[in-house]
Design a protein around this motif. Sequence first.
Motif, PDB file in Angstrom:
ATOM      1  N   HIS A   1       0.815  -1.218   0.000  1.00 35.27           N
ATOM      2  CA  HIS A   1       0.000   0.000   0.000  1.00 35.27           C
ATOM      3  C   HIS A   1       0.849   1.270   0.000  1.00 35.27           C
ATOM      4  CE1 HIS A   1      -3.471   2.523   0.750  1.00 35.27           C
ATOM      5  NE2 HIS A   1      -2.961   2.966   1.890  1.00 35.27           N
ATOM      6  N   THR A   2       2.007   1.216   0.646  1.00 34.87           N
ATOM      7  CA  THR A   2       2.777   2.438   0.862  1.00 34.87           C
ATOM      8  C   THR A   2       4.011   2.576  -0.025  1.00 34.87           C
ATOM      9  OG1 THR A   2       3.940   1.337   2.692  1.00 34.87           O
ATOM     10  CG2 THR A   2       2.004   2.689   3.252  1.00 34.87           C
TER      11      THR A   2
ATOM     12  N   ALA B   1       9.260   5.510  -1.668  1.00 36.80           N
ATOM     13  CA  ALA B   1       7.823   5.251  -1.809  1.00 36.80           C
ATOM     14  C   ALA B   1       7.326   5.521  -3.219  1.00 36.80           C
ATOM     15  CB  ALA B   1       7.044   6.098  -0.810  1.00 36.80           C
TER      16      ALA B   1
ATOM     17  N   ARG C   1       3.619   6.443  -4.377  1.00 43.09           N
ATOM     18  CA  ARG C   1       2.797   6.207  -3.180  1.00 43.09           C
ATOM     19  C   ARG C   1       3.250   7.094  -2.021  1.00 43.09           C
ATOM     20  NH1 ARG C   1      -1.561   3.304  -4.683  1.00 43.09           N
ATOM     21  NH2 ARG C   1      -1.781   2.336  -2.621  1.00 43.09           N
TER      22      ARG C   1
ATOM     23  N   SER D   1       1.712   7.149   1.623  1.00 41.97           N
ATOM     24  CA  SER D   1       2.540   6.748   2.757  1.00 41.97           C
ATOM     25  C   SER D   1       2.470   7.789   3.865  1.00 41.97           C
ATOM     26  CB  SER D   1       3.990   6.554   2.299  1.00 41.97           C
ATOM     27  OG  SER D   1       4.807   6.174   3.372  1.00 41.97           O
TER      28      SER D   1
ATOM     29  N   THR E   1      -0.837   7.582   5.565  1.00 44.37           N
ATOM     30  CA  THR E   1      -0.858   6.370   6.384  1.00 44.37           C
ATOM     31  C   THR E   1      -0.183   6.615   7.724  1.00 44.37           C
ATOM     32  OG1 THR E   1      -0.918   4.899   4.465  1.00 44.37           O
ATOM     33  CG2 THR E   1      -0.059   3.972   6.509  1.00 44.37           C
TER      34      THR E   1
ATOM     35  N   GLY F   1      -6.512   1.487   2.212  1.00 45.29           N
ATOM     36  CA  GLY F   1      -5.418   0.689   2.750  1.00 45.29           C
ATOM     37  C   GLY F   1      -5.915  -0.464   3.601  1.00 45.29           C
TER      38      GLY F   1
END
Length: 200
Positions: free
Chosen positions: A32-33, A96, A99, A103, A106, A185
């Motif tokens: 996801h990150t 990253a 992303r 990130s 997150t 996420g």
Amino acid sequence: MTPRIREATPADIEPAVATLSAAFADYPFTRHTLAADDHLTRLADMQRLFITHIGLPHGRVWVSDNAHAVAVWTTPESTAIAEVFTDFAPQLAHIAGDRAAISARTESALAPHRPTTPTWFLGTVGVHPESQGQGLGKAVIEPGLRAADATGTEAFLETSLASNVTLYRKLGFDIVAEIDLPDDGPKTWAMRRKPAPTPA
């Protein structure tokens, strides 16, 4: 046979990076990150940065003899962590890739659930797929837990795999928050372990 666990040295960095990269290859949080393009290289770069600039100089790192199990902790004595992360923020954003903004969001979502008191924080732990199912995960985490217990300090971790929650519960961790990460996420569990009572 009980696996031999020891503190890591600089010679263990690349074997440890290889283990963590293999262990996290399909991990929901890092998928996801970190950008999908050249993902495994990005993952290795992130783990290398964390071990080299956080774990070894400012925290504690344990490995199995062949580095097929790795646990990287920050400790209550890791006072320079915020400054190190600030210094490496541009590099982390580069790792990253596309992303980076996700990130950052997150991290903002997780921050309110993280401890603000002295804590042993299990930043990353992994077992190479070739060596899973041999008790190495538990074995490589336990030295950090013993060190935390020796000073009466709580331990903390985050995981984005429901299957990991069971293992961590067996090690004495309890869920303190379930976070649905932004941008679709994965659900992430924040877990805390109170120090074990000192034997009378």
